[in-house]
Design a protein around this motif. Structure first.
Motif, PDB file in Angstrom:
ATOM      1  N   ASN A 228      84.198  40.459  43.534  1.00  0.00           N
ATOM      2  CA  ASN A 228      85.061  40.338  42.359  1.00  0.00           C
ATOM      3  C   ASN A 228      86.523  40.581  42.732  1.00  0.00           C
ATOM      4  OD1 ASN A 228      85.969  40.162  39.727  1.00  0.00           O
ATOM      5  ND2 ASN A 228      84.370  41.456  38.892  1.00  0.00           N
ATOM      6  N   HIS A 229      86.741  41.589  43.555  1.00  0.00           N
ATOM      7  CA  HIS A 229      88.118  41.899  43.971  1.00  0.00           C
ATOM      8  C   HIS A 229      88.727  40.750  44.768  1.00  0.00           C
ATOM      9  CE1 HIS A 229      91.598  44.018  45.503  1.00  0.00           C
ATOM     10  NE2 HIS A 229      91.203  43.755  46.739  1.00  0.00           N
ATOM     11  N   PHE A 230      87.994  40.213  45.733  1.00  0.00           N
ATOM     12  CA  PHE A 230      88.555  39.147  46.572  1.00  0.00           C
ATOM     13  C   PHE A 230      88.783  37.867  45.773  1.00  0.00           C
ATOM     14  CE2 PHE A 230      86.537  41.663  50.100  1.00  0.00           C
ATOM     15  CZ  PHE A 230      87.727  41.995  50.718  1.00  0.00           C
ATOM     16  N   ILE A 231      87.936  37.600  44.792  1.00  0.00           N
ATOM     17  CA  ILE A 231      88.152  36.426  43.945  1.00  0.00           C
ATOM     18  C   ILE A 231      89.418  36.594  43.116  1.00  0.00           C
ATOM     19  CG2 ILE A 231      87.257  35.144  41.963  1.00  0.00           C
ATOM     20  CD1 ILE A 231      85.874  34.410  44.539  1.00  0.00           C
ATOM     21  N   ASN A 232      89.607  37.781  42.549  1.00  0.00           N
ATOM     22  CA  ASN A 232      90.818  38.035  41.755  1.00  0.00           C
ATOM     23  C   ASN A 232      92.082  37.941  42.607  1.00  0.00           C
ATOM     24  OD1 ASN A 232      89.474  38.431  39.312  1.00  0.00           O
ATOM     25  ND2 ASN A 232      89.136  40.610  39.717  1.00  0.00           N
ATOM     26  N   VAL A 233      91.999  38.413  43.840  1.00  0.00           N
ATOM     27  CA  VAL A 233      93.150  38.311  44.744  1.00  0.00           C
ATOM     28  C   VAL A 233      93.448  36.846  45.060  1.00  0.00           C
ATOM     29  CG1 VAL A 233      93.949  38.812  47.082  1.00  0.00           C
ATOM     30  CG2 VAL A 233      92.861  40.606  45.732  1.00  0.00           C
ATOM     31  N   ALA A 234      92.392  36.047  45.277  1.00  0.00           N
ATOM     32  CA  ALA A 234      92.590  34.623  45.573  1.00  0.00           C
ATOM     33  C   ALA A 234      93.213  33.894  44.388  1.00  0.00           C
ATOM     34  CB  ALA A 234      91.246  33.984  45.937  1.00  0.00           C
ATOM     35  N   LEU A 235      92.760  34.205  43.177  1.00  0.00           N
ATOM     36  CA  LEU A 235      93.327  33.575  41.983  1.00  0.00           C
ATOM     37  C   LEU A 235      94.776  34.004  41.773  1.00  0.00           C
ATOM     38  CD1 LEU A 235      90.299  33.922  39.522  1.00  0.00           C
ATOM     39  CD2 LEU A 235      91.120  31.829  40.617  1.00  0.00           C
ATOM     40  N   ALA A 236      95.053  35.281  42.002  1.00  0.00           N
ATOM     41  CA  ALA A 236      96.425  35.765  41.840  1.00  0.00           C
ATOM     42  C   ALA A 236      97.348  35.147  42.884  1.00  0.00           C
ATOM     43  CB  ALA A 236      96.453  37.283  41.943  1.00  0.00           C
ATOM     44  N   HIS A 237      96.861  34.985  44.113  1.00  0.00           N
ATOM     45  CA  HIS A 237      97.682  34.373  45.171  1.00  0.00           C
ATOM     46  C   HIS A 237      98.014  32.929  44.819  1.00  0.00           C
ATOM     47  CE1 HIS A 237      99.272  33.500  49.137  1.00  0.00           C
ATOM     48  NE2 HIS A 237      98.474  32.455  49.211  1.00  0.00           N
ATOM     49  N   GLN A 238      97.060  32.216  44.230  1.00  0.00           N
ATOM     50  CA  GLN A 238      97.316  30.835  43.835  1.00  0.00           C
ATOM     51  C   GLN A 238      98.374  30.771  42.740  1.00  0.00           C
ATOM     52  OE1 GLN A 238      94.471  28.925  41.378  1.00  0.00           O
ATOM     53  NE2 GLN A 238      94.847  26.892  42.189  1.00  0.00           N
ATOM     54  N   ASN A 239      98.326  31.705  41.780  1.00  0.00           N
ATOM     55  CA  ASN A 239      99.314  31.720  40.702  1.00  0.00           C
ATOM     56  C   ASN A 239     100.696  32.098  41.211  1.00  0.00           C
ATOM     57  OD1 ASN A 239      97.338  31.027  38.846  1.00  0.00           O
ATOM     58  ND2 ASN A 239      96.855  33.149  38.348  1.00  0.00           N
ATOM     59  N   HIS A 240     100.756  33.048  42.155  1.00  0.00           N
ATOM     60  CA  HIS A 240     102.054  33.493  42.675  1.00  0.00           C
ATOM     61  C   HIS A 240     102.707  32.412  43.519  1.00  0.00           C
ATOM     62  CE1 HIS A 240     100.649  37.956  42.302  1.00  0.00           C
ATOM     63  NE2 HIS A 240     100.810  37.353  41.137  1.00  0.00           N
ATOM     64  N   SER A 241     101.887  31.675  44.276  1.00  0.00           N
ATOM     65  CA  SER A 241     102.447  30.629  45.138  1.00  0.00           C
ATOM     66  C   SER A 241     102.859  29.392  44.359  1.00  0.00           C
ATOM     67  CB  SER A 241     101.423  30.250  46.221  1.00  0.00           C
ATOM     68  OG  SER A 241     100.240  29.739  45.629  1.00  0.00           O
ATOM     69  N   GLY A 242     102.430  29.295  43.098  1.00  0.00           N
ATOM     70  CA  GLY A 242     102.781  28.147  42.273  1.00  0.00           C
ATOM     71  C   GLY A 242     101.949  26.915  42.550  1.00  0.00           C
ATOM     72  N   ASN A 243     100.904  27.043  43.365  1.00  0.00           N
ATOM     73  CA  ASN A 243     100.055  25.905  43.691  1.00  0.00           C
ATOM     74  C   ASN A 243      98.932  25.791  42.657  1.00  0.00           C
ATOM     75  OD1 ASN A 243      98.843  23.774  45.006  1.00  0.00           O
ATOM     76  ND2 ASN A 243      97.817  25.063  46.539  1.00  0.00           N
ATOM     77  N   LYS A 244      99.295  25.281  41.478  1.00  0.00           N
ATOM     78  CA  LYS A 244      98.326  25.160  40.400  1.00  0.00           C
ATOM     79  C   LYS A 244      97.831  23.733  40.236  1.00  0.00           C
ATOM     80  CE  LYS A 244     100.357  29.007  37.797  1.00  0.00           C
ATOM     81  NZ  LYS A 244     100.908  29.448  36.485  1.00  0.00           N
ATOM     82  N   ALA A 245      98.158  22.868  41.181  1.00  0.00           N
ATOM     83  CA  ALA A 245      97.785  21.470  41.062  1.00  0.00           C
ATOM     84  C   ALA A 245      96.386  21.190  41.583  1.00  0.00           C
ATOM     85  CB  ALA A 245      98.793  20.599  41.798  1.00  0.00           C
ATOM     86  N   CYS A 246      95.740  22.153  42.219  1.00  0.00           N
ATOM     87  CA  CYS A 246      94.402  21.950  42.747  1.00  0.00           C
ATOM     88  C   CYS A 246      93.537  23.159  42.431  1.00  0.00           C
ATOM     89  CB  CYS A 246      94.434  21.686  44.255  1.00  0.00           C
ATOM     90  SG  CYS A 246      95.178  23.019  45.201  1.00  0.00           S
ATOM     91  N   PHE A 247      92.230  22.924  42.425  1.00  0.00           N
ATOM     92  CA  PHE A 247      91.286  23.982  42.104  1.00  0.00           C
ATOM     93  C   PHE A 247      91.243  24.990  43.258  1.00  0.00           C
ATOM     94  CE2 PHE A 247      86.939  25.698  42.000  1.00  0.00           C
ATOM     95  CZ  PHE A 247      86.909  26.186  40.711  1.00  0.00           C
ATOM     96  N   PRO A 248      91.089  26.299  42.952  1.00  0.00           N
ATOM     97  CA  PRO A 248      91.022  27.301  44.032  1.00  0.00           C
ATOM     98  C   PRO A 248      89.909  26.980  45.020  1.00  0.00           C
ATOM     99  CG  PRO A 248      91.239  28.378  41.909  1.00  0.00           C
ATOM    100  CD  PRO A 248      91.025  26.926  41.620  1.00  0.00           C
TER     101      PRO A 248
END
Length: 362
Positions: free
Chosen positions: A263-283
């Motif tokens: 759960n922790h690593f998934i949340n970190v991966a989702l947060a990293h995607q949001n911070h990097s601004g790469n929202k154009a593709c699925f995690p």
């Protein structure tokens, strides 16, 4: 003879003056010709630019009460680049009793609430925009919401764990021996909510959103109430350990810790995607094995959350934990289905073959 000489001298002067005038005339002509060539080579002379005064169109926002349709106020001189949040701030200046997070604005009476980031020009059909106002009630920030919701269970469980005399009979508490699963359950329960608190502070980033205070009260009643029920049974002096003993406890505890890590690593991966601004593709999964669940489901964080509570149920073998885990499965599946539909709209080719939360089942 003398007259002829004089005449010739005067004629000579006349000839020289005529010749000099011709020379100066030819020099002037040559200078004018060179100047003309210079002008032609430089191109056409451009007139100086005329300064144009740009006209900025301002909008007027008429705010009506959603129930009575009565006009509350008119917010004028709104630039086209303004957002709805700017309108809310000006509305707050006109009506100080409603601060921006409490204001809900709709384009139609039965329509959805408009987001603060909406550009005001996108709503304009003319220079006057009509919006409907709803009082959303007292609001709290999302960070405050989650910190309050998760701090309660952490402290409540510890109060039951130390077996206060006001909760349990003191004589029974001193006589009965605590099974190791009681200590392990306290550790796992505290770990779960400490992880939530730390992720709220350092992993999740909330973009200034708010939620009604009544939602926080409902969430606190649910989590705090179930924590009291769960902690009372597990820490009771007459608590009986699981049927299959040490093996059941060990396997369930291992599964619980793996789900918490996942759960922790998934949340970190989702947060990293949001911070990097790469929202154009699925995690996408990374080298971390705990993120490989992205290959099967679109919301693996809910999968791990449900797995934690099912493991905790098996480890403690108590009815309150089982009921809580069952309700969490229902709630998480509803959230996962809602998020899965959003993913299908944005990332259809990547998500269409994935399940929402539990592989194949949902």
């Amino acid at each position: 003879m003398l007259r002829r000489r004089k005449t010739s001298a005067s004629e000579l002067k006349r000839d020289l003056s005529a010749h000099g005038g011709a020379l100066s005339m030819s020099q002037n002509t040559r200078t004018f010709f060179n100047f003309s060539q210079l002008v032609l080579s430089a191109g056409h002379l451009k007139p100086p630019p005329v300064l144009k005064h740009s006209k900025v169109t301002y909008f007027e926002v008429e705010i009506l009460d959603v129930q009575s349709k009565k006009q509350i106020c008119i917010v004028d001189k709104i630039p086209p680049s303004s957002t709805l949040l700017d309108v809310k701030h000006k509305f707050h200046k006109a009506c100080p009793q409603w601060y921006p997070s409490r204001v809900g604005l709709q384009l139609e009476r039965n329509g959805p609430y408009l987001k603060d980031s909406v550009n005001i020009q996108s709503l304009a059909a003319s220079s006057i925009i009509t919006l409907y106002f709803t009082d959303l009630g007292q609001q709290v920030g999302w960070t405050t919401f989650f910190l309050t919701e998760y701090t309660g269970p952490l402290l409540i469980y510890l109060l039951f764990y130390i077996r206060l005399s006001t909760i349990y009979d003191q004589v029974e508490s001193t006589k009965n021996f605590r099974h190791p699963v009681v200590h392990l359950a306290c550790f796992c329960h505290c770990l779960h909510y400490i992880r939530h608190l730390l992720e709220t502070l350092f992993v999740h980033k909330f973009s200034g959103g708010h939620t009604p205070l009544k939602n926080m009260i409902k969430g606190c009643v649910f989590y705090w109430g179930f924590t009291s029920w769960i902690a009372y049974y597990i820490n009771h002096p007459r608590y009986t350990p699981p049927s299959f003993g040490h093996r059941q406890v060990s396997l369930a505890a291992l599964a619980f810790l793996m789900c918490e890590a996942g759960n922790h690593f998934i949340n970190v991966a989702l947060a990293h995607q949001n911070h990097s601004g790469n929202k154009a593709c699925f995690p996408s999964p990374t080298y971390n094995p705990f993120t490989w669940l992205f290959l099967l489901v679109s919301c693996p964080n809910y999968t791990y959350e449900v797995g934690s509570w099912i493991s905790f149920t098996v480890m403690t073998q108590t009815l309150p934990v089982g009921i809580f885990a069952f309700l969490m499965v229902i709630q998480m599946s509803l959230w996962a289905q809602k998020k899965h539909k959003l993913y299908l709209k944005k990332f259809y080719p990547e998500v269409r073959r994935k399940a929402a939360m539990i592989p194949i089942v949902f």
